[in-house]
Design an enzyme around this catalytic site. Structure first.
Site, short mmCIF file in Angstrom:
data_model
loop_
_atom_site.label_atom_id
_atom_site.label_comp_id
_atom_site.label_asym_id
_atom_site.label_seq_id
_atom_site.Cartn_x
_atom_site.Cartn_y
_atom_site.Cartn_z
N ASN A 61 -4.77 1.88 -13.55
CA ASN A 61 -3.86 0.74 -12.75
C ASN A 61 -2.45 1.09 -13.06
O ASN A 61 -2.16 1.89 -13.88
CB ASN A 61 -3.90 -0.52 -13.53
CG ASN A 61 -3.07 -1.62 -12.77
OD1 ASN A 61 -2.99 -1.84 -11.43
ND2 ASN A 61 -2.17 -2.40 -13.53
N ASN B 6 1.76 3.07 -2.69
CA ASN B 6 1.05 3.91 -3.36
C ASN B 6 -0.23 4.56 -2.74
O ASN B 6 -0.62 5.59 -3.05
CB ASN B 6 0.70 3.18 -4.80
CG ASN B 6 1.71 3.18 -5.76
OD1 ASN B 6 2.21 4.09 -6.45
ND2 ASN B 6 2.50 2.00 -5.69
N MET C 271 -4.32 -7.32 -7.10
CA MET C 271 -3.55 -8.45 -7.67
C MET C 271 -4.44 -9.44 -8.49
O MET C 271 -4.51 -10.45 -8.77
CB MET C 271 -2.71 -9.50 -6.62
CG MET C 271 -1.53 -8.62 -6.31
SD MET C 271 -0.41 -8.25 -7.49
CE MET C 271 0.34 -9.65 -7.87
N GLY D 86 0.83 -1.20 -0.14
CA GLY D 86 0.00 -0.06 -0.01
C GLY D 86 0.90 1.39 0.03
O GLY D 86 0.46 2.34 0.44
N LYS E 255 -21.72 -6.60 -4.61
CA LYS E 255 -21.46 -6.16 -3.09
C LYS E 255 -20.35 -4.67 -3.53
O LYS E 255 -20.55 -3.84 -3.06
CB LYS E 255 -20.72 -6.90 -2.30
CG LYS E 255 -20.50 -6.40 -0.73
CD LYS E 255 -19.96 -7.38 -0.07
CE LYS E 255 -19.64 -6.72 1.24
NZ LYS E 255 -18.86 -7.52 2.14
N HIS F 232 1.34 0.02 -13.13
CA HIS F 232 2.07 -1.40 -13.50
C HIS F 232 3.79 -1.05 -13.47
O HIS F 232 4.07 0.05 -14.18
CB HIS F 232 1.84 -1.88 -14.84
CG HIS F 232 2.34 -3.51 -15.04
ND1 HIS F 232 2.02 -4.39 -14.26
CD2 HIS F 232 3.61 -3.69 -15.91
CE1 HIS F 232 2.85 -5.56 -14.95
NE2 HIS F 232 3.53 -5.03 -15.63
C1 GRF Z 1 3.44 -1.53 -7.40
O1 GRF Z 1 4.96 -1.75 -7.92
C2 GRF Z 1 2.80 -1.53 -8.63
O2 GRF Z 1 3.27 -1.11 -9.89
C3 GRF Z 1 2.23 -2.90 -8.60
O3 GRF Z 1 2.30 -3.38 -7.56
C4 GRF Z 1 2.88 -2.59 -6.73
C5 GRF Z 1 2.27 -2.31 -5.45
O4 GRF Z 1 3.06 -1.52 -4.45
N1 GRF Z 1 0.91 -3.05 -9.73
P1 GRF Z 1 2.12 -0.91 -3.46
O5 GRF Z 1 1.61 -1.83 -2.59
O6 GRF Z 1 1.72 0.21 -3.57
O7 GRF Z 1 3.43 -0.52 -2.26
#
Ligand code: GRF
Length: 187
Positions: free
Chosen positions: A105, A16, A88, A14, A69, A107
């Site tokens: 999203n 981000n 995921m 988390g 939901k 990536h």
């Molecule tokens: C990130 O590197 C994103 O690109 C990928 O999953 C990771 C998530 O990291 N989809 P976080 O949970 O936000 O630390």
């Protein structure tokens, strides 16, 4: 400024999510994080929702009607942007259609290169000169929709998977907010 309500989907750390919550405190940032969704009870990122008193929803993706939901909650919190931040699971075509609003999203590669998992291993194996991250709209295919923005860096000969991950994540903390600004500036 009238902010849009956003929901962040996570499955893990988390970081981000933490960054977006921080950015959303800026008066001029176009979203406010109103809901966090996790498919993992133990996702560390849930802590950031708790610390910031943001409601969170744990979903069981094995239950047949979980997407309904989810839709109910998104409606309840008037969510007009979903940000997948390390989530995921794949959202179904039906869910995306029924939700009908923006889903984006992040990536950790320069898409369309290296979709799916084990990105940094693939980047090194392929002897790439550059790598980075991509923010894109979500469609029913994995890591596939229209690209909103990318950030990149040159790979050093001493970079290993862990270092690439750290360098990429630093760029993610820029790319995700700037993509959100870009989306709402356009519309
Ligand atoms: C990130 O590197 C994103 O690109 C990928 O999953 C990771 C998530 O990291 N989809 P976080 O949970 O936000 O630390």
């Amino acid at each position: 400024m009238v902010k849009k309500n956003a929901c962040i989907f996570i499955s893990g750390k988390g970081s981000n999510l933490k960054n977006l919550i921080g950015r959303s405190r800026d008066y001029n940032f176009p979203i406010s994080v109103k809901l966090v969704v996790s498919d993992k009870r133990k996702a560390l990122g849930i802590l950031y929702a708790k610390k910031n008193s943001i409601p969170f929803l744990l979903i069981n993706t094995k239950s047949r009607n979980y997407e309904n939901k989810l839709l109910e909650y998104l409606k309840k919190y008037k969510i007009s942007l979903i940000c997948l931040a390390g989530y995921m699971k794949i959202l179904s075509k039906k869910f995306l259609r029924d939700y009908g609003k923006k889903v984006i999203n992040i990536h950790p590669s320069l898409l369309p290169k290296f979709k799916g998992l084990n990105t940094f291993y693939k980047v090194l194996k392929n002897k790439e000169k550059k790598t980075g991250c991509t923010v894109h709209y979500v469609d029913e295919k994995l890591d596939n929709g229209k690209i909103i923005s990318q950030r990149s860096f040159y790979i050093d000969s001493t970079d290993n998977e862990e270092i690439l991950k750290n360098k990429t994540q630093k760029l993610e903390y820029l790319a995700f907010p700037e993509s959100i600004i870009k989306i709402f500036r356009k519309n």
